[in-house]
Scaffold this motif. Structure first.
Motif, PDB file in Angstrom:
ATOM      1  N   UNK A 153      -6.781 -12.088  -6.672  1.00 26.50           N
ATOM      2  CA  UNK A 153      -6.813 -12.488  -8.084  1.00 26.50           C
ATOM      3  C   UNK A 153      -7.516 -11.447  -8.952  1.00 26.50           C
ATOM      4  N   UNK A 154      -8.086 -10.409  -8.335  1.00 28.66           N
ATOM      5  CA  UNK A 154      -8.845  -9.381  -9.057  1.00 28.66           C
ATOM      6  C   UNK A 154      -7.940  -8.181  -9.348  1.00 28.66           C
ATOM      7  N   UNK A 155      -7.441  -8.118 -10.565  1.00 27.42           N
ATOM      8  CA  UNK A 155      -6.490  -7.073 -10.923  1.00 27.42           C
ATOM      9  C   UNK A 155      -7.099  -5.680 -10.834  1.00 27.42           C
ATOM     10  N   UNK A 156      -8.379  -5.562 -11.136  1.00 31.42           N
ATOM     11  CA  UNK A 156      -9.039  -4.257 -11.083  1.00 31.42           C
ATOM     12  C   UNK A 156      -9.096  -3.732  -9.650  1.00 31.42           C
ATOM     13  N   UNK A 157      -9.413  -4.624  -8.706  1.00 31.12           N
ATOM     14  CA  UNK A 157      -9.468  -4.233  -7.290  1.00 31.12           C
ATOM     15  C   UNK A 157      -8.082  -3.807  -6.812  1.00 31.12           C
ATOM     16  N   UNK A 158      -7.051  -4.540  -7.217  1.00 27.04           N
ATOM     17  CA  UNK A 158      -5.698  -4.261  -6.735  1.00 27.04           C
ATOM     18  C   UNK A 158      -5.101  -2.990  -7.347  1.00 27.04           C
ATOM     19  N   UNK A 159      -5.740  -2.457  -8.371  1.00 29.80           N
ATOM     20  CA  UNK A 159      -5.273  -1.187  -8.934  1.00 29.80           C
ATOM     21  C   UNK A 159      -5.568  -0.019  -7.991  1.00 29.80           C
ATOM     22  N   UNK A 160      -6.545  -0.208  -7.123  1.00 26.67           N
ATOM     23  CA  UNK A 160      -6.917   0.814  -6.144  1.00 26.67           C
ATOM     24  C   UNK A 160      -5.970   0.701  -4.944  1.00 26.67           C
ATOM     25  N   UNK A 161      -5.055   1.656  -4.790  1.00 24.79           N
ATOM     26  CA  UNK A 161      -4.025   1.588  -3.747  1.00 24.79           C
ATOM     27  C   UNK A 161      -4.616   1.472  -2.346  1.00 24.79           C
ATOM     28  N   UNK A 162      -5.702   2.216  -2.088  1.00 27.76           N
ATOM     29  CA  UNK A 162      -6.324   2.183  -0.760  1.00 27.76           C
ATOM     30  C   UNK A 162      -6.927   0.808  -0.495  1.00 27.76           C
ATOM     31  N   UNK A 163      -7.655   0.290  -1.465  1.00 28.46           N
ATOM     32  CA  UNK A 163      -8.291  -1.041  -1.313  1.00 28.46           C
ATOM     33  C   UNK A 163      -7.234  -2.131  -1.181  1.00 28.46           C
ATOM     34  N   UNK A 164      -6.177  -2.010  -1.981  1.00 27.48           N
ATOM     35  CA  UNK A 164      -5.112  -3.003  -1.938  1.00 27.48           C
ATOM     36  C   UNK A 164      -4.440  -3.024  -0.563  1.00 27.48           C
TER      37      UNK A 164
END
Length: 433
Positions: A316-327
């Motif tokens: 649900x955290x759009x900022x986190x999901x912007x990071x391709x590696x983290x996603x």
């Protein structure tokens, strides 16, 4: 409604009922295409209605895990044609009940006494009947009581019923047995828990006590001394099932209050208790015109592992999901993508999941959400239908999604469905993770 005097409990007999139903469905298809040769304008609705009738007739007489599957399917309005969801929804609280002698026999076997010896009054005619058990009304100590009685043979048929269903499921979703095993193990464990009424009684008391502070929720009191492994005695709650409630044309205020209470109930369980009432079908709720709602039936409780919880709600955290590696790490942890996936597959499924996640998590990202917005649900169903028909999805032989997501997703789909029917406008959002 006609009562049942017996339930098939033998593996061979239950399997033969499934086979007979399959033959009926095949005949329905033959009739449909014969009629269509004569009249090309004939729609598939009549075929769906005939099939739904035959399948539900068999499942409702088998009861147990067979009928529970129909109940689960009825909660997802986008998965099956309307004829099926309408018919299968009957399994939530209006399946054919057991006859009086079978009910009395259950009391004598498990509590050593007849209902007449245990209660001041006992209505031998069932008030409601669902997939695992049925409910009777009784009185004692000047109180109105609800007596939940499990159908004979339900616990012993779970494993064999799922073995019969499994090949059909594998064919439908196109997965091999190894990939399907983790989901069937999860379903089997939950169904076996639902047949353990001693465990359900314990959970009912625990969860209802912990959630008692949430506004507009009403829970029954439970009576262990009048309960057993096959019987649960609790207070009789007044109210209406969802369909009946909506027919009374309740005020928007009442709809919103009930919707808010349900949202708060589920959010508290998921985020504070890390275990949740994972059977949110309308048969487990009684709604009142004053905006309060009665909640019962804690047979299906999903405990949520911490690692799964953290990664699931990071979606649900759009900022986190912007990071391709983290996603990619999150998707891998949740088994949405796999170590065996090629770069092309990772890119394809990541894009596919990202859009779906954005749609499904929208209520969590806003302070308030109107579940009466039909366009929102139409968009979700249209996208899910689009995804299901993609060549890459059909040909993927890997089970995507953690086993834990099965019942957590089911919980939210069921909650969304009820809030949609209520057309509730409520305060949503998520607590800080």
């Amino acid at each position: 409604m006609k009562e049942q005097t017996n339930i098939p409990t033998g593996k061979v007999e239950r399997a033969s009922r499934f086979v007979t139903t399959g033959l009926k469905v095949g005949t329905n298809y033959l009739k449909h295409y014969t009629r269509k040769l004569i009249d090309p304008n004939i729609s598939r609705e009549e075929l769906h209605a005939d099939n739904a009738e035959d399948i539900y007739d068999t499942l409702s007489n088998l009861k147990g895990s067979a009928l529970k599957v129909a109940q689960m399917l009825s909660m997802d309005k986008g998965m099956l044609p309307k004829a099926y969801t309408d018919k299968f929804a009957m399994s939530q609280y209006s399946a054919p009940p057991l006859s009086g002698p079978l009910v009395i026999n259950t009391f004598v076997k498990t509590l050593g006494k007849t209902p007449a010896e245990l209660y001041d009054t006992f209505d031998v005619k069932a008030a409601n009947a669902a997939s695992i058990g049925q409910v009777h009304k009784a009185t004692k100590w000047g109180k109105e009581l609800a007596i939940k009685i499990q159908y004979p043979g339900v616990a012993s048929s779970v494993k064999s019923d799922l073995r019969i269903v499994k090949p059909f499921a594998m064919r439908i979703v196109g997965m091999n047995e190894v990939d399907m095993d983790k989901y069937f193990e999860e379903i089997e464990s939950k169904l076996l828990e639902e047949t353990d009424y001693k465990l359900e009684l314990q959970r009912s008391v625990e969860v209802s006590t912990l959630c008692a502070h949430i506004p507009n929720l009403v829970f029954p009191q439970y009576y262990p001394e009048l309960s057993s492994g096959k019987i649960i005695t609790m207070d009789w709650l007044k109210g209406y099932h969802l369909k009946e409630f909506l027919l009374k044309n309740p005020s928007q205020e009442a709809r919103n209050k009930i919707g808010q209470a349900l949202w708060d109930f589920y959010q508290f369980q998921v985020h504070q208790l890390k275990k949740v009432h994972a059977d949110p079908h309308p048969g487990n709720f009684l709604m009142r015109e004053d905006g309060t709602i009665g909640i019962f039936d804690f047979g299906c409780i999903k405990e949520i592992p911490e690692d799964f919880y953290v990664n699931y709600f990071l979606l649900t955290d759009k900022e986190v999901l912007k990071d391709d590696v983290r996603r990619k790490q999150i998707y891998t942890s949740l088994e949405m993508i796999h170590p065996s996936d090629s770069d092309k597959e990772i890119a394809f499924f990541s894009t596919l999941f990202q859009k779906m996640i954005d749609m499904l998590t929208l209520p969590f990202t806003l302070p308030e959400f109107d579940f009466g917005d039909e366009r929102y649900f139409q968009e979700i169903y249209a996208y899910m239908d689009y995804v299901a028909n993609l060549k890459e999805v059909k040909e993927s032989k890997v089970a995507r999604g953690s086993r834990h997501s099965l019942y957590v997703n089911r919980t939210y789909f069921g909650l969304y469905s009820i809030l949609s029917d209520l057309k509730a406008n409520i305060k949503t959002g998520l607590p800080a993770l």
